[in-house]
Scaffold this motif. Structure first.
Motif, short mmCIF file in Angstrom:
data_model
loop_
_atom_site.label_atom_id
_atom_site.label_comp_id
_atom_site.label_asym_id
_atom_site.label_seq_id
_atom_site.Cartn_x
_atom_site.Cartn_y
_atom_site.Cartn_z
N SER A 154 0.86 -1.18 0.00
CA SER A 154 0.00 0.00 0.00
C SER A 154 0.90 1.24 0.00
N TYR A 155 0.34 2.35 -0.45
CA TYR A 155 1.15 3.56 -0.60
C TYR A 155 1.71 4.07 0.73
N SER A 157 2.38 2.18 3.54
CA SER A 157 2.89 1.11 4.41
C SER A 157 4.20 1.53 5.07
N LYS A 194 6.10 5.71 -5.41
CA LYS A 194 4.67 6.01 -5.55
C LYS A 194 4.33 6.39 -6.98
N ASN A 202 0.69 -0.15 -10.84
CA ASN A 202 -0.69 -0.16 -10.37
C ASN A 202 -1.56 0.83 -11.16
N ASP A 205 -5.36 0.63 -11.15
CA ASP A 205 -6.08 0.89 -9.90
C ASP A 205 -6.55 2.35 -9.86
#
Length: 240
Positions: A154-155, A157, A194, A202, A205
């Motif tokens: 996850s971004y 984490s 990111k 990603n 998403d």
């Protein structure tokens, strides 16, 4: 021979040629790339596909096919790419040459898919060309396992140090973050990572409330440990 084919392929991918080849099978594109080269000696070849697949460049052309099909889903996509460089055709030719050479360095077909996705992002968003090539280089540097690891996170984490993270830290894909309450150091995704996730790994998403990171100016600098002088190092040794 491959160098001459690359030069021809660059020519074909310019906007005025895309109208001519849009919608045709991939092998028509390759045949055009070959026959545009007067020194290749393939004018009289009966089977272009057979010629290419008996050449040592078969892997390159296979990756190129995957990249083109993954990037350009329609004629309109092709035009979008060319239009980004309408004001400077020399820049566009240089851009395509860098793309072609990058494709040749990718050692995994999954990476080619990520490269195609990143390129689709470039033609569909405001992703800056400098940031685009920076993210491309991560595809060459990282192993498929490292790419899968980054994609899974996850971004926001926060992670303890591991062998995987320490390797990615060296690439600039992780940065350190100190917990002010416990004093522990954690490792979080850097701005580069990111942007890499958003624009490639990603991309499919939803961004939700995140801002798309399209340029260097939007990224935070890495939190790098400060180096110490020889005098400071000697003092530490004396104290211990």
């Amino acid at each position: 021979m491959l160098c001459k084919q690359i030069e021809a392929l660059v020519t074909i991918m310019k906007d005025e040629d895309m109208q001519k080849y849009a919608g045709n099978p991939f092998w028509d594109l390759i045949e055009a790339a070959l026959t545009k080269d007067p020194f290749a000696g393939v004018e009289a070849a009966k089977n272009i596909k057979e010629l290419i697949f008996h050449a040592p460049t078969a892997l390159f052309w296979s990756k190129m096919k995957q990249f083109l099909f993954g990037t350009f889903h329609s004629y309109e996509d092709q035009i979008k790419m060319a239009q980004k460089f309408n004001k400077n055709n020399e820049d566009y030719v240089a851009f395509v040459k860098r793309q072609i050479h990058l494709i040749d360095t990718l050692n995994d077909y999954m990476k080619v898919d990520y490269f195609a996705t990143l390129t689709r992002c470039f033609l569909s968003t405001d992703l800056d060309s400098k940031q685009y090539f920076k993210l491309c280089n991560f595809l060459s540097t990282c192993t498929p396992e490292e790419l899968a690891f980054i994609k899974s996170l996850s971004y926001n984490s926060r992670n303890a140090n591991t062998v995987m993270i320490s390797a990615l830290y060296q690439y600039g894909l992780f940065t350190s973050d100190e917990d002010s309450e416990t004093g522990k150091t954690y490792y979080i995704l850097s701005g580069y990572a990111k942007a890499f996730k958003q624009n490639s790994l990603n991309y499919e998403d939803e961004l939700r409330e995140q801002e798309r990171l399209c340029s260097y100016e939007q990224l935070d600098p890495l939190n790098l440990p400060e180096s110490i002088s020889l005098e400071e190092m000697a003092e530490i040794i004396r104290n211990n």
